[in-house]
Write an enzyme that holds these catalytic residues in place. Structure first.
Site, PDB file in Angstrom:
ATOM      1  N   GLU A 123     -36.492 -44.405  18.810  1.00 34.28           N
ATOM      2  CA  GLU A 123     -35.169 -44.709  19.365  1.00 34.28           C
ATOM      3  C   GLU A 123     -34.906 -46.204  19.255  1.00 34.28           C
ATOM      4  O   GLU A 123     -35.821 -47.009  19.406  1.00 34.28           O
ATOM      5  CB  GLU A 123     -35.063 -44.334  20.855  1.00 34.28           C
ATOM      6  CG  GLU A 123     -34.989 -42.856  21.129  1.00 34.28           C
ATOM      7  CD  GLU A 123     -34.832 -42.529  22.612  1.00 34.28           C
ATOM      8  OE1 GLU A 123     -34.302 -43.359  23.370  1.00 34.28           O
ATOM      9  OE2 GLU A 123     -35.263 -41.426  22.996  1.00 34.28           O
ATOM     10  N   GLU A 177     -41.032 -41.039  26.416  1.00 40.16           N
ATOM     11  CA  GLU A 177     -40.946 -42.130  27.414  1.00 40.16           C
ATOM     12  C   GLU A 177     -41.583 -41.809  28.749  1.00 40.16           C
ATOM     13  O   GLU A 177     -40.909 -41.452  29.718  1.00 40.16           O
ATOM     14  CB  GLU A 177     -39.483 -42.536  27.635  1.00 40.16           C
ATOM     15  CG  GLU A 177     -38.844 -43.157  26.423  1.00 40.16           C
ATOM     16  CD  GLU A 177     -37.585 -43.963  26.765  1.00 40.16           C
ATOM     17  OE1 GLU A 177     -37.152 -43.932  27.917  1.00 40.16           O
ATOM     18  OE2 GLU A 177     -37.054 -44.615  25.852  1.00 40.16           O
TER      19      GLU A 177
END
Ligand code: FCB
Length: 501
Positions: free
Chosen positions: A407, A207
């Site tokens: 995720e 991320e």
């Protein structure tokens, strides 16, 4: 030390589900599986053979043992110990005590039937100063973990950077310095050299937006009419020009690490990033809106996945950054776009809904209505369609051959009942709906190889501390006892059927 995790815990959760129980009677024996009860998966919604069902965690959020076996400090240790930064004054010094209980946690996964586990390696555990001499005891921990996983038949998927930068590197400028990109590549190459005898797939960086933008600027949003500020370590508020340079250094680290992994790992080792793709969803499914959403997704990710996969910043990105545009060379763009083997995407929600527009840039963003439903976290607007559109757009925009959902999950107001049950009905709803959209993508041939649920268990949710629970497994943070929730039983059933159930 044992947390007494048994098949019984799952049976308890699943049994409660099967009988609609929320209170009362103890459950005898094992829960029925749907095969035994004769039910079929939802409309035969099965996933491709070999689909990799997994769960995900990260080092700082679960390990604890922050001063053990020579581990160095990370920016998250410093941040968590800064007054007022973490809800309820929590810190992750012990967290889930996974460093000592990892065998129990592997058993938990085994009981759930997962095929793969995405965890992260703490850079400061292996290089306490970020660079220089490795700490053999730090590496040993990950060797033991990987061995335990392999023994349990679970494929290890380590992530090399999940935000815990060694504090020693922050002291030298952190991600504002290009040297950090180089240091990351050295560390990545070292780990790949040491572990690729038993690990085939590595995720490089987790991320970009979260640790770069939220860590170096912070983000603001309006929720229920109130302004909410989100911040991550190191908690800086940089100017545009400096922030854009940090973004550039982060993608440079991505490219350099791919090259270092290729140079040091066993032949056949694969790698790619795990990014939280900002996803535009067509508000109404028409060919024009589908195209508009692709344009929007490509632009929204211009500083990260787009430059990584296309080897250049889009014109509109450079125009928008203006005088604050990052400084870079052609050679760096080549490094940044070093070919990867797969793309991991973390999908929690759509970033925006769009419809086509005749005006540049070709789409009109539709604001979320005030009444748009959300999950427990303030940022978490609900939009399971993102789970279909995100991988589809990745394939369509960049012809990606392998995609992992690295995720997906949600926080919920989980409470342990007096009978020792956690009935997280909302998480089951969330999971079922996301899997249904994911299934649509695989059924249409989008090459999604696996899905990792965030998270295996409740953990230290960054500035939210332990108050925000994302796990399939409940953790009592006083005793550290683990209790599988109803959603763990649901997930086990989906894995067993390889289908939406
Ligand atoms: C993601 C992070 C992960 C966790 C989940 C809820 O952004 O990668 O560590 O915090 O959100």
């Amino acid at each position: 030390m044992s947390t007494n995790l048994t098949k019984r815990d799952f049976a308890k959760a699943a049994g409660a589900a099967a009988f609609g129980m929320t209170t009362g009677a103890p459950l005898a024996g094992r829960a029925q599986t749907s095969a035994e009860s004769g039910t079929k998966p939802v409309q035969g919604a099965t996933f491709p053979d070999g689909f990799s069902w997994g769960v995900a965690t990260s080092a700082f959020q679960i390990e604890g043992a922050v001063k053990e076996d020579g581990r160095g400090a990370s920016i998250w240790d410093s941040y968590a110990h800064t007054l007022g930064k973490i809800r309820n004054g929590d810190n992750a010094d012990v967290a889930n005590d996974h460093y000592h209980r990892y065998k129990d946690d592997v058993r938990l996964m085994q009981d759930m039937g997962v095929k793969s586990y995405r965890f992260s390696i703490a850079w400061p555990r292996v290089f306490p100063n970020g660079v220089g001499q490795p700490n053999p005891k730090g590496l040993d921990f990950y060797r033991r973990l990987v061995d335990a996983l392999l023994e349990a038949g679970i494929e290890p998927f380590p992530t090399l950077y999940h935000w815990d930068l060694p504090q020693a590197l922050q002291d030298k400028g952190g991600w504002q310095s290009r040297d950090t990109a180089k240091a990351f590549a050295d560390y990545a190459g070292y780990i790949a050299g040491q572990l690729s005898d038993r690990v085939t797939r590595f995720f490089t960086i987790n991320e970009f937006f979260s640790f770069v933008d939220i860590g170096h600027r912070g983000a603001e949003m309006t929720v229920d009419g109130k302004k909410v500020r989100i911040e991550h370590a190191p908690g800086l508020k940089l100017s545009n020009a400096k922030l854009n340079q940090v973004r550039h250094n982060a993608v440079l680290a991505q490219g350099l690490s791919v090259q270092a992994i290729r140079a040091n790992a066993k032949a056949g080792t694969k790698c790619g990033p795990a990014d939280n793709l900002s996803t535009a969803v067509p508000a109404i499914e028409t060919p024009e809106n589908i195209k508009a959403a692709e344009i929007a997704t490509r632009e929204m990710n211009a500083g990260y996945l787009t430059v990584i996969l296309e080897g250049k910043y889009t014109d509109s990105y450079l125009a928008a950054t203006g005088k604050g545009a990052p400084k870079f060379t052609e050679d760096e763009l080549k490094i940044i776009s070093s070919p990867v083997d797969f793309i991991g995407i973390n999908i929690y929600r759509p970033s925006v809904y769009v419809v086509a527009s005749e005006r540049a840039p070709g789409f009109r963003p539709i604001p979320f209505n005030k009444s748009h439903p959300r999950m427990l976290s303030l940022w978490h607007l609900l939009g399971p369609e993102a789970m279909y559109w995100a991988p589809r757009q990745v394939q369509s925009l960049w012809k990606t051959k392998e995609i992992y959902i690295t995720e997906n999950g949600c926080a919920a107001s989980d409470e342990l009942s007096a009978e020792g049950i956690v009935d997280d009905s909302d998480r089951v709803m969330f999971l079922r709906n996301h899997l249904a959209h994911l299934h649509r993508a695989t059924a249409e041939g989008v090459p999604i190889k696996g899905y990792f649920h965030w998270s295996l268990m409740d953990n230290f949710e960054w500035s939210e501390g332990f108050a925000t629970r994302f796990g399939l497994v409940y953790v009592d943070f006083k005793t550290r006892k683990r209790t599988p929730k109803l959603s763990a039983a649901y997930f086990r059933e989906a894995i067993a059927k390889n289908a939406v159930v």
